[in-house]
Design an enzyme around this catalytic site. Structure first.
Site, PDB file in Angstrom:
ATOM      1  N   LYS A   1      -1.724  -1.853   8.339  1.00 22.00           N
ATOM      2  CA  LYS A   1      -2.192  -3.744   7.658  1.00 22.00           C
ATOM      3  C   LYS A   1      -1.264  -4.526   7.047  1.00 22.00           C
ATOM      4  CE  LYS A   1      -6.595  -1.578   6.699  1.00 22.00           C
ATOM      5  NZ  LYS A   1      -6.562  -0.080   6.978  1.00 22.00           N
ATOM      6  N   TYR A  27       2.591  -0.114  15.048  1.00 20.07           N
ATOM      7  CA  TYR A  27       1.393  -0.537  13.776  1.00 20.07           C
ATOM      8  C   TYR A  27       1.423   0.630  12.747  1.00 20.07           C
ATOM      9  CZ  TYR A  27      -3.155  -1.715  11.541  1.00 20.07           C
ATOM     10  OH  TYR A  27      -4.127  -2.025  10.923  1.00 20.07           O
ATOM     11  N   ASP A  30       0.487  -1.241   0.025  1.00 28.98           N
ATOM     12  CA  ASP A  30       0.224   0.176  -0.068  1.00 28.98           C
ATOM     13  C   ASP A  30       0.774   1.360   0.232  1.00 28.98           C
ATOM     14  OD1 ASP A  30      -1.287   1.936   0.706  1.00 28.98           O
ATOM     15  OD2 ASP A  30      -2.486   1.634   2.012  1.00 28.98           O
TER      16      ASP A  30
HETATM   17 MG   LIG Z   1      -5.042  -2.628   1.979  1.00 25.05          MG
END
Ligand SMILES: [Mg+2]
Length: 369
Positions: A236, A233, A11
């Site tokens: 994802k 984090y 991403d």
């Molecule tokens: Mg994604």
């Protein structure tokens, strides 16, 4: 000749918010990979996207973990990041965690699933691409493909498959792995992989008496955990997988059948919610509702000496309409829970989100009871 199929994904920016990869990025990726093909680095390629993830499906003869292949993918992500930044896309370059390429994308942000094998007389392969979920989302469908005779008739009626398969399972918290054989160790396997946020299927290999060599993976799943890599984090870890079919392996129809059930997965909205995994076409792989619900796309190819014949956009079939309707019903039901579990993830998985920062201010106000 051995062929290697690699999916390398990242991403590196999307619009609006987390919904879609911009066409300019896909166009640039296609141009760069075309150059790599003409230079002989690649045998073939296909550029796909699901939600905010750019997925590069690559074929070559350089084996897994090839510096040339990973370098080519890294270069695509770096160049596309510049375009994403120029367009002020959301999260431009978010999966690029290092400025310096060290020879392999592992540990640097992108996800990767690769397998090398001798092409059979006919070599069907399915690339599964997911968005808004985690690698453990593959546990249930991969188990059904290779371990569940109620899904895969071949386990009963094909002598090649009758002795079962071997599952390589990662414990992603302790960084250990174990090999389990079905049907003998079926219950042990399920004891682990039912806990999908901790134990994930990494690869599946043929069992004994299968005409496909025992050391050639029949399935491989990307297992890169971004929060483990970066220490916190940062995005994802939407997974991808490759599954080979037919002639000693599950039929393509058996490979895609598990997705007719939209099982619950985690990773929806801020990586913090459970929701149904909705099978969809490439055209509909744009998760807009509460940044979801989580999606899976299946692209089927026939390999021809490394050339990708296809893709077949499997879940465009109306046969998955009912799975989509069910997924939307489940999405409605889960959304009604708002910030409550089991829509919101349990405390252990929320540790990797921004919630601990919110909780920090309450910590001195707790008294003994
Ligand atoms: Mg994604």
């Amino acid at each position: 000749m051995k062929t290697t199929v690699s999916i390398i994904k990242a991403d590196i920016g999307s619009y609006t918010g987390h919904q879609k990869v911009h066409e300019e990025l896909k166009k640039k990726a296609g141009e760069l990979l075309k150059d790599e093909k003409s230079k002989g680095t690649l045998l073939d390629y296909y550029v796909a996207s699901v939600g905010d993830d750019l997925d590069l499906i690559l074929t070559h003869d350089k084996g897994i973990d090839s510096k040339d292949i990973h370098g080519a993918a890294w270069n695509v992500f770096m160049e596309c990041t510049e375009i994403a930044k120029g367009l002020k896309l959301y999260g431009a370059g978010q999966d690029i965690l290092s400025d310096a390429f060290s020879g392999n994308v592992k540990g640097m942000g992108p996800g990767c699933a690769e397998m090398e094998f001798e092409e059979r007389r006919s070599e069907p392969i399915v690339a599964f691409l997911m968005d808004k979920t985690e690698p453990g989302a593959f546990n249930l469908p991969i188990f059904r493909m290779f371990g569940d005779p109620f899904n895969t008739a071949g386990l009963i009626i094909d002598p090649n498959m009758h002795k079962g398969f071997r599952f390589e399972v990662y414990d992603i918290k302790n960084h250990k792995k174990v090999m389990l054989k079905t049907p003998e160790e079926l219950y042990d396997l399920l004891a682990l992989i039912g806990a999908k946020s901790r134990y994930v299927i990494k690869r599946v290999y043929p069992g004994p008496e299968n005409k496909v060599p025992e050391n050639e993976a029949a399935a491989v799943i990307s297992t890169d955990k971004l929060h483990e890599i970066a220490g916190e984090y940062v995005g994802k870890d939407d997974p991808v997988a490759l599954v080979r079919g037919q002639s000693g392996l599950p039929a393509v129809g058996e490979i895609v059948e598990p997705f007719a059930f939209p099982h619950l997965v985690s990773g929806w909205m801020r990586g913090s919610h459970n929701g149904p995994l909705m099978p969809c076409s490439q055209k509909n792989a744009i998760p807009t509702r509460f940044d979801g619900p989580p999606r899976v796309v299946a692209l089927g190819f026939q390999l021809n000496e490394g050339t990708l014949v296809g893709p077949m956009d499997v879940f465009a079939d109306v046969a998955y309409d009912r799975a989509r309707t069910k997924a939307l019903e489940v999405a409605d039901y889960m959304r009604r829970h708002g910030p409550f579990e089991p829509h919101r993830l349990g405390p252990e998985d929320m540790e990797y989100t921004t919630l601990p920062k919110v909780m920090e201010k309450l910590k001195d106000r707790f008294e003994s009871i």
